[in-house]
Write a protein that holds these residues in place. Structure first.
Motif, PDB file in Angstrom:
ATOM      1  N   SER A   1       0.851  -1.203   0.000  1.00 21.78           N
ATOM      2  CA  SER A   1       0.000   0.000   0.000  1.00 21.78           C
ATOM      3  C   SER A   1       0.879   1.242   0.000  1.00 21.78           C
ATOM      4  O   SER A   1       2.075   1.161   0.279  1.00 21.78           O
ATOM      5  CB  SER A   1      -0.866   0.009   1.265  1.00 21.78           C
TER       6      SER A   1
ATOM      7  N   SER B   1       1.979   5.237  -1.874  1.00 21.39           N
ATOM      8  CA  SER B   1       2.069   5.917  -3.179  1.00 21.39           C
ATOM      9  C   SER B   1       3.154   5.314  -4.077  1.00 21.39           C
ATOM     10  O   SER B   1       3.049   5.367  -5.294  1.00 21.39           O
ATOM     11  CB  SER B   1       2.330   7.409  -2.966  1.00 21.39           C
ATOM     12  N   THR B   2       4.184   4.705  -3.493  1.00 24.08           N
ATOM     13  CA  THR B   2       5.249   4.141  -4.342  1.00 24.08           C
ATOM     14  C   THR B   2       4.760   2.878  -5.040  1.00 24.08           C
ATOM     15  O   THR B   2       5.041   2.634  -6.212  1.00 24.08           O
ATOM     16  CB  THR B   2       6.495   3.833  -3.492  1.00 24.08           C
TER      17      THR B   2
ATOM     18  N   ASP C   1       6.311  -3.763  -1.684  1.00 21.25           N
ATOM     19  CA  ASP C   1       5.685  -2.789  -0.797  1.00 21.25           C
ATOM     20  C   ASP C   1       6.611  -1.594  -0.605  1.00 21.25           C
ATOM     21  O   ASP C   1       7.777  -1.616  -1.044  1.00 21.25           O
ATOM     22  CB  ASP C   1       5.379  -3.453   0.569  1.00 21.25           C
TER      23      ASP C   1
ATOM     24  N   ASP D   1       8.362   3.652   5.206  1.00 21.00           N
ATOM     25  CA  ASP D   1       8.492   5.056   5.624  1.00 21.00           C
ATOM     26  C   ASP D   1       9.928   5.416   5.965  1.00 21.00           C
ATOM     27  O   ASP D   1      10.342   6.564   5.816  1.00 21.00           O
ATOM     28  CB  ASP D   1       7.589   5.297   6.850  1.00 21.00           C
TER      29      ASP D   1
ATOM     30  N   LYS E   1       7.135   0.949   8.958  1.00 25.33           N
ATOM     31  CA  LYS E   1       6.005   0.927   8.029  1.00 25.33           C
ATOM     32  C   LYS E   1       4.729   1.281   8.753  1.00 25.33           C
ATOM     33  O   LYS E   1       4.674   1.186   9.979  1.00 25.33           O
ATOM     34  CB  LYS E   1       5.884  -0.460   7.381  1.00 25.33           C
ATOM     35  N   GLY E   2       3.705   1.742   7.973  1.00 21.96           N
ATOM     36  CA  GLY E   2       2.446   2.083   8.616  1.00 21.96           C
ATOM     37  C   GLY E   2       2.068   3.535   8.430  1.00 21.96           C
ATOM     38  O   GLY E   2       1.054   3.989   8.926  1.00 21.96           O
TER      39      GLY E   2
ATOM     40  N   GLY F   1       0.904   4.670   5.951  1.00 26.38           N
ATOM     41  CA  GLY F   1      -0.381   4.636   5.246  1.00 26.38           C
ATOM     42  C   GLY F   1      -1.445   3.841   6.008  1.00 26.38           C
ATOM     43  O   GLY F   1      -2.505   3.514   5.484  1.00 26.38           O
TER      44      GLY F   1
ATOM     45  N   GLU G   1      -0.123  -5.617   5.466  1.00 22.19           N
ATOM     46  CA  GLU G   1       1.179  -5.596   4.787  1.00 22.19           C
ATOM     47  C   GLU G   1       2.130  -6.606   5.400  1.00 22.19           C
ATOM     48  O   GLU G   1       2.842  -7.328   4.708  1.00 22.19           O
ATOM     49  CB  GLU G   1       1.801  -4.195   4.875  1.00 22.19           C
TER      50      GLU G   1
ATOM     51  N   LYS H   1      13.838   7.912   2.193  1.00 17.63           N
ATOM     52  CA  LYS H   1      13.522   6.952   3.274  1.00 17.63           C
ATOM     53  C   LYS H   1      14.768   6.398   3.951  1.00 17.63           C
ATOM     54  O   LYS H   1      14.660   5.711   4.955  1.00 17.63           O
ATOM     55  CB  LYS H   1      12.689   5.789   2.725  1.00 17.63           C
TER      56      LYS H   1
END
Ligand code: DER
Length: 237
Positions: free
Chosen positions: A30, A32-33, A89, A92, A102-103, A105, A111, A129
């Motif tokens: 999930s 934008s990348t 995936d 962040d 991660k998270g 989003g 995920e 990142k």
């Protein structure tokens, strides 16, 4: 424009390098990348991708797969003794040992389930990142998925173990009240000082077990697991 072109370049390279034509089960993360990952897959020869099943990690991911005309499947339908061939995936933040936060989003739970169900996990992250330690550049805190009934108690425990001003993620301006995840949970963002790595211990850096809120990745991951009411932790290590 530089950031978007970096994300797109990383995503297209990841698909080129890691999506083999013989693969049949592909996890889609999930954020934008990963939009560029799906775009790159959708541009491949349909004779190849039509033989593949794609597994989402939340509502946004499911829409990406559907809108790209790719075959949607669900991890619960995958035979228990079968792994996904690959999962793509975002992240962040990524540290020197390739641990991830991660998270960002709010999709961390599904995920992590999809990522850990895959033989190969491919994290696509642009230059912003990369950090020496988790918490160096990503200052919003470690995303933690919690049961709504437990959220206030989890906040208290996070403060006790040294998180500076953990808070329940609000939906504003997109939604009044807290963000509710695809799993009906809440997200707490818990800031900590940068998380130490094994090489820090080897080089004599003191701490790492929560003294003054300074944790190592592993020690904090272990400590968070023991807080009742936490459903998932946005540390991939
Ligand atoms: O929630 C997540 O972990 C996502 O992968 C996400 O945070 C990555 O975000 P981006 O690709 O939009 O930067």
């Amino acid at each position: 424009a530089l950031v978007e072109s970096s994300k797109k370049a990383a995503a297209y390279q990841a698909v080129k390098d890691y999506l083999k034509p013989e693969y049949r089960h592909v996890g889609i993360g999930s954020g934008s990348t990963v939009v560029y990952v799906v775009e790159a897959i959708a541009e491949l020869d349909r004779d190849i991708t039509s033989k593949m099943a794609f597994y989402p990690t939340g509502e946004q991911s499911r829409q990406l797969i559907l809108n790209a005309g790719l075959r949607l499947s669900y991890i619960e339908d995958l035979p228990i003794d079968r792994a996904l061939d690959v999962a793509f995936d975002g992240a962040d933040e990524v540290d020197d040992d390739l641990n991830l936060i991660k998270g960002g989003g709010a999709c961390l739970m599904q995920e992590k389930i999809v990522a850990t169900s895959a033989t190969k996990f491919v994290c696509v992250a642009d230059f912003r990142k990369i950090s020496p330690r988790l918490g160096t550049n990503w200052k919003k805190g470690i995303p933690i998925e919690v049961l709504p009934m437990a959220a206030e108690r989890v906040l208290l425990e996070l403060k006790e173990i040294g998180s500076q001003e953990p808070r329940i993620r609000s939906g504003l301006p997109g939604k009044a009240g807290p963000i509710v995840t695809d799993n009906g949970m809440l997200i707490i963002d818990a800031p900590f000082p940068p998380l130490l790595l094994p090489k820090d211990k080897e080089s004599g850096v003191k701490g790492g077990n929560g003294e003054d809120g300074v944790w190592s990745v592993d020690a904090l991951a272990q400590r968070l697991i023991n807080i009742v009411g936490i459903a998932e932790i946005g540390l991939f290590h």
